[in-house]
Design a protein around this motif. Structure first.
Motif, PDB file in Angstrom:
ATOM      1  N   THR A  72      81.313-154.152 -55.962  1.00  0.00           N
ATOM      2  CA  THR A  72      81.157-155.317 -56.812  1.00  0.00           C
ATOM      3  C   THR A  72      82.268-155.347 -57.842  1.00  0.00           C
ATOM      4  O   THR A  72      83.079-154.436 -57.946  1.00  0.00           O
ATOM      5  CB  THR A  72      79.801-155.272 -57.545  1.00  0.00           C
ATOM      6  OG1 THR A  72      79.794-154.112 -58.396  1.00  0.00           O
ATOM      7  CG2 THR A  72      78.653-155.165 -56.559  1.00  0.00           C
ATOM      8  N   LEU A  73      82.307-156.419 -58.631  1.00  0.00           N
ATOM      9  CA  LEU A  73      83.298-156.533 -59.693  1.00  0.00           C
ATOM     10  C   LEU A  73      83.185-155.367 -60.668  1.00  0.00           C
ATOM     11  O   LEU A  73      84.175-154.815 -61.121  1.00  0.00           O
ATOM     12  CB  LEU A  73      83.104-157.859 -60.440  1.00  0.00           C
ATOM     13  CG  LEU A  73      84.029-158.101 -61.633  1.00  0.00           C
ATOM     14  CD1 LEU A  73      85.478-158.090 -61.165  1.00  0.00           C
ATOM     15  CD2 LEU A  73      83.690-159.429 -62.298  1.00  0.00           C
ATOM     16  N   LYS A  96      96.315-160.931 -51.707  1.00  0.00           N
ATOM     17  CA  LYS A  96      95.174-161.851 -51.689  1.00  0.00           C
ATOM     18  C   LYS A  96      94.286-161.800 -52.933  1.00  0.00           C
ATOM     19  O   LYS A  96      93.527-162.739 -53.171  1.00  0.00           O
ATOM     20  CB  LYS A  96      94.301-161.542 -50.469  1.00  0.00           C
ATOM     21  CG  LYS A  96      95.011-161.672 -49.125  1.00  0.00           C
ATOM     22  CD  LYS A  96      95.379-163.112 -48.818  1.00  0.00           C
ATOM     23  CE  LYS A  96      95.955-163.237 -47.410  1.00  0.00           C
ATOM     24  NZ  LYS A  96      96.316-164.630 -47.086  1.00  0.00           N
ATOM     25  N   ILE A  97      94.354-160.716 -53.690  1.00  0.00           N
ATOM     26  CA  ILE A  97      93.372-160.531 -54.758  1.00  0.00           C
ATOM     27  C   ILE A  97      94.061-160.428 -56.108  1.00  0.00           C
ATOM     28  O   ILE A  97      95.084-159.757 -56.253  1.00  0.00           O
ATOM     29  CB  ILE A  97      92.512-159.277 -54.499  1.00  0.00           C
ATOM     30  CG1 ILE A  97      91.626-159.505 -53.275  1.00  0.00           C
ATOM     31  CG2 ILE A  97      91.654-158.921 -55.695  1.00  0.00           C
ATOM     32  CD1 ILE A  97      90.720-158.342 -52.935  1.00  0.00           C
ATOM     33  N   ASP A  98      93.479-161.108 -57.088  1.00  0.00           N
ATOM     34  CA  ASP A  98      93.931-160.973 -58.471  1.00  0.00           C
ATOM     35  C   ASP A  98      93.364-159.662 -59.012  1.00  0.00           C
ATOM     36  O   ASP A  98      92.223-159.601 -59.463  1.00  0.00           O
ATOM     37  CB  ASP A  98      93.449-162.160 -59.305  1.00  0.00           C
ATOM     38  CG  ASP A  98      93.911-162.066 -60.759  1.00  0.00           C
ATOM     39  OD1 ASP A  98      94.639-161.113 -61.082  1.00  0.00           O
ATOM     40  OD2 ASP A  98      93.532-162.948 -61.551  1.00  0.00           O
ATOM     41  N   ILE A  99      94.164-158.596 -58.958  1.00  0.00           N
ATOM     42  CA  ILE A  99      93.669-157.264 -59.305  1.00  0.00           C
ATOM     43  C   ILE A  99      93.277-157.169 -60.770  1.00  0.00           C
ATOM     44  O   ILE A  99      92.405-156.394 -61.149  1.00  0.00           O
ATOM     45  CB  ILE A  99      94.745-156.206 -58.970  1.00  0.00           C
ATOM     46  CG1 ILE A  99      95.025-156.214 -57.465  1.00  0.00           C
ATOM     47  CG2 ILE A  99      94.300-154.814 -59.383  1.00  0.00           C
ATOM     48  CD1 ILE A  99      93.822-155.883 -56.612  1.00  0.00           C
ATOM     49  N   PHE A 130      97.061-156.026 -48.399  1.00  0.00           N
ATOM     50  CA  PHE A 130      96.117-157.140 -48.455  1.00  0.00           C
ATOM     51  C   PHE A 130      95.692-157.413 -49.891  1.00  0.00           C
ATOM     52  O   PHE A 130      95.664-158.566 -50.342  1.00  0.00           O
ATOM     53  CB  PHE A 130      94.891-156.822 -47.596  1.00  0.00           C
ATOM     54  CG  PHE A 130      93.801-157.857 -47.692  1.00  0.00           C
ATOM     55  CD1 PHE A 130      93.837-158.995 -46.896  1.00  0.00           C
ATOM     56  CD2 PHE A 130      92.744-157.694 -48.572  1.00  0.00           C
ATOM     57  CE1 PHE A 130      92.838-159.951 -46.985  1.00  0.00           C
ATOM     58  CE2 PHE A 130      91.738-158.637 -48.672  1.00  0.00           C
ATOM     59  CZ  PHE A 130      91.783-159.780 -47.875  1.00  0.00           C
ATOM     60  N   LEU A 131      95.368-156.356 -50.616  1.00  0.00           N
ATOM     61  CA  LEU A 131      94.922-156.513 -51.999  1.00  0.00           C
ATOM     62  C   LEU A 131      96.020-157.105 -52.872  1.00  0.00           C
ATOM     63  O   LEU A 131      95.763-157.956 -53.730  1.00  0.00           O
ATOM     64  CB  LEU A 131      94.475-155.159 -52.552  1.00  0.00           C
ATOM     65  CG  LEU A 131      93.196-154.569 -51.952  1.00  0.00           C
ATOM     66  CD1 LEU A 131      93.014-153.116 -52.379  1.00  0.00           C
ATOM     67  CD2 LEU A 131      91.976-155.397 -52.358  1.00  0.00           C
ATOM     68  N   VAL A 132      97.246-156.662 -52.665  1.00  0.00           N
ATOM     69  CA  VAL A 132      98.366-157.175 -53.455  1.00  0.00           C
ATOM     70  C   VAL A 132      98.580-158.663 -53.189  1.00  0.00           C
ATOM     71  O   VAL A 132      98.842-159.442 -54.107  1.00  0.00           O
ATOM     72  CB  VAL A 132      99.654-156.376 -53.136  1.00  0.00           C
ATOM     73  CG1 VAL A 132     100.881-157.056 -53.745  1.00  0.00           C
ATOM     74  CG2 VAL A 132      99.534-154.953 -53.657  1.00  0.00           C
ATOM     75  N   LEU A 187      83.421-162.038 -54.666  1.00  0.00           N
ATOM     76  CA  LEU A 187      83.705-162.597 -53.356  1.00  0.00           C
ATOM     77  C   LEU A 187      84.968-161.963 -52.767  1.00  0.00           C
ATOM     78  O   LEU A 187      85.010-161.615 -51.585  1.00  0.00           O
ATOM     79  CB  LEU A 187      83.869-164.117 -53.445  1.00  0.00           C
ATOM     80  CG  LEU A 187      84.207-164.832 -52.116  1.00  0.00           C
ATOM     81  CD1 LEU A 187      83.108-164.579 -51.084  1.00  0.00           C
ATOM     82  CD2 LEU A 187      84.393-166.335 -52.357  1.00  0.00           C
ATOM     83  N   GLN A 188      85.994-161.815 -53.595  1.00  0.00           N
ATOM     84  CA  GLN A 188      87.229-161.194 -53.126  1.00  0.00           C
ATOM     85  C   GLN A 188      86.978-159.774 -52.642  1.00  0.00           C
ATOM     86  O   GLN A 188      87.447-159.362 -51.577  1.00  0.00           O
ATOM     87  CB  GLN A 188      88.266-161.184 -54.248  1.00  0.00           C
ATOM     88  CG  GLN A 188      88.780-162.563 -54.648  1.00  0.00           C
ATOM     89  CD  GLN A 188      89.660-162.492 -55.874  1.00  0.00           C
ATOM     90  OE1 GLN A 188      89.481-161.652 -56.752  1.00  0.00           O
ATOM     91  NE2 GLN A 188      90.632-163.392 -55.943  1.00  0.00           N
ATOM     92  N   ILE A 189      86.244-159.008 -53.437  1.00  0.00           N
ATOM     93  CA  ILE A 189      85.956-157.618 -53.074  1.00  0.00           C
ATOM     94  C   ILE A 189      85.087-157.570 -51.819  1.00  0.00           C
ATOM     95  O   ILE A 189      85.263-156.708 -50.955  1.00  0.00           O
ATOM     96  CB  ILE A 189      85.259-156.891 -54.227  1.00  0.00           C
ATOM     97  CG1 ILE A 189      86.213-156.771 -55.433  1.00  0.00           C
ATOM     98  CG2 ILE A 189      84.789-155.513 -53.808  1.00  0.00           C
ATOM     99  CD1 ILE A 189      87.451-155.948 -55.145  1.00  0.00           C
ATOM    100  N   SER A 190      84.154-158.514 -51.692  1.00  0.00           N
ATOM    101  CA  SER A 190      83.284-158.553 -50.518  1.00  0.00           C
ATOM    102  C   SER A 190      84.094-158.787 -49.251  1.00  0.00           C
ATOM    103  O   SER A 190      83.864-158.149 -48.219  1.00  0.00           O
ATOM    104  CB  SER A 190      82.232-159.652 -50.684  1.00  0.00           C
ATOM    105  OG  SER A 190      81.415-159.742 -49.541  1.00  0.00           O
ATOM    106  N   VAL A 191      85.052-159.718 -49.311  1.00  0.00           N
ATOM    107  CA  VAL A 191      85.900-159.991 -48.150  1.00  0.00           C
ATOM    108  C   VAL A 191      86.706-158.746 -47.776  1.00  0.00           C
ATOM    109  O   VAL A 191      86.801-158.369 -46.596  1.00  0.00           O
ATOM    110  CB  VAL A 191      86.846-161.170 -48.445  1.00  0.00           C
ATOM    111  CG1 VAL A 191      87.887-161.315 -47.335  1.00  0.00           C
ATOM    112  CG2 VAL A 191      86.050-162.463 -48.596  1.00  0.00           C
TER     113      VAL A 191
END
Length: 425
Positions: free
Chosen positions: A13-14, A252-255, A248-250, A261-265
């Motif tokens: 989760t977040l 697609k995701i705002d770290i 992928f994280l770099v 939702l981002q973490i779930s994907v």
């Protein structure tokens, strides 16, 4: 034996992602002699990293990013001391030296065209910063006095409010080749059998790492790079998946503020363990993938620890390992380049201190620039045992030319940016 990681129930989760940003990866290792079964300890994989090889463009071209960088730095930087305080002859020489180093750095950054786009996400870089709030922000890489700062200097300055310049940025460097010998002496025991890393050794060198922590962090990877232990399919797959997750994280995701939702994907794609590793690569450094693969990639790890528990590494073994980790893009923080670790062409360093002359330079910074009233010694904490009488040059005497040229190519930007000679004298 349980897996050496922190298990998160269900999906990440977040809140979990936020925890990862501080602790990143917790993994359990056997805290006993090799081959034995003992109690399990947990330690944090903190303040280590490695990077992908730096890419520099054509130095004849000037980019908008570089022009902005130069403009910002020149606007931000003040002449050392600003002429506000009377200085003696030695201080005047240091003032001129600092000015020359800074000017040289600006010229070389422009010539090499090292821009912001050359670097991966930088969250892990906060680990090597030391700060005096509102006054000093300094990059102190591993093997360049970081232990001395934490143990000897920080307690003396953190409760004093200086009265000099504000918002000063500085960096401490040393000759890259000398730094490599320091890492070898410390992490690879100057070539002595790793079985010698016992309580007495740890006490003498003030090391907090257990034998098993050293095994997974340094010795097992070096045995793999040496060809003594063959990487398993599991090891290789873990490395590949971790790099995929990191990329992928770099992308697609705002770290800085990931949502559930981002973490779930990402969890659906890679699973918890690989996702933890990918986040660890961002928050603690790309070396985390190599570390986790070393921990997870061998089912017979106790047997390997027993079989190779008396291994030793020559300096050439170590240099080849440095090259191997560089080629993987997973250099350890104790030997990764200053150019990547402290981003001297991205940050606005007004003062470049050299470890080779640290005492007067450090006191000039503290007293003449920041306005501390008293001399604060920067006493170096040596973390190696034996062979202290051997010079840095001694270690390089028998290094083959091909290895030496490869190492110099890896550290060429450090040598160029900070005006070092390719030879140790």
């Amino acid at each position: 034996m349980g897996g050496p990681y922190c298990v998160y129930p269900g999906r990440l989760t977040l809140r979990t992602a936020a925890l990862v940003s501080f602790v990143v990866l917790l993994w359990m290792v056997v805290d006993e002699a090799p081959g034995s079964v003992g109690k399990v300890n947990i330690f944090s994989v903190a303040e280590k990293e490695a990077s992908t090889p730096l890419v520099a463009g054509d130095h004849r071209r000037s980019t908008p990013a570089m022009e902005t960088f130069l403009s910002d730095v020149q606007e931000h930087t003040k002449t050392p001391n600003d002429g506000k305080t009377a200085i003696d002859g030695e201080s005047a020489e240091l003032q001129q030296e600092f000015h020359q180093r800074h000017a040289h750095l600006l010229r070389e950054c422009q010539r090499l065209n090292i821009t912001k786009s050359s670097f991966p996400p930088s969250y892990w870089r906060r680990g090597n910063e030391v700060n005096v709030p509102e006054h000093l922000r300094m990059c102190v890489p591993n093997k360049v006095g970081s232990s001395s700062w934490k143990k000897n200097v920080k307690p003396k300055v953190e409760n004093i409010v200086p009265g000099g310049q504000r918002n000063v940025e500085a960096i401490i460097v040393r000759h890259p080749l000398s730094r490599l010998t320091s890492a070898y002496r410390d992490k690879y025991l100057s070539g002595e059998p790793i079985s010698n890393y016992d309580d007495e050794w740890r006490s003498t060198t003030q090391s907090g790492e257990t034998w098993s922590q050293r095994w997974f962090s340094y010795w097992l990877p070096a045995l793999i790079s040496k060809g003594v232990i063959q990487p398993t399919e599991k090891f290789t797959k873990m490395l590949d998946l971790s790099v995929d997750a990191y990329n992928f994280l770099v992308r697609k995701i705002d770290i800085s503020s990931p949502d559930d939702l981002q973490i779930s994907v990402a969890t659906e794609l890679y699973g918890d363990i690989i996702l933890q590793t990918g986040l660890g690569m961002i928050y603690n450094g790309r070396f985390v993938a190599l570390l986790q693969a070393s921990v997870y990639g061998f089912n017979n790890r106790d047997k390997l620890m027993e079989q190779f528990g008396n291994a030793s590494f020559t300096f050439q073994d170590f240099l080849r390992h440095v090259v191997w980790t560089h080629n993987l893009g997973m250099m350890d923080r104790h030997w990764m380049t200053f150019t990547e670790d402290c981003e001297p062409c991205r940050r606005k360093y007004q003062y470049i201190l050299r470890l080779e002359n640290i005492a007067p330079e450090f006191n000039y910074l503290l007293q003449q620039v920041l306005g501390y009233p008293d001399t604060i010694p920067f006493s170096l904490t040596h973390r190696s045992k034996h062979h202290a009488n051997k010079s840095d040059l001694h270690f390089y005497n028998d290094v083959p030319k091909d290895i030496m040229n490869t190492v110099l190519n890896i550290y060429k930007h450090d040598i160029q940016l900070f005006s070092y000679n390719e030879k140790i004298v």
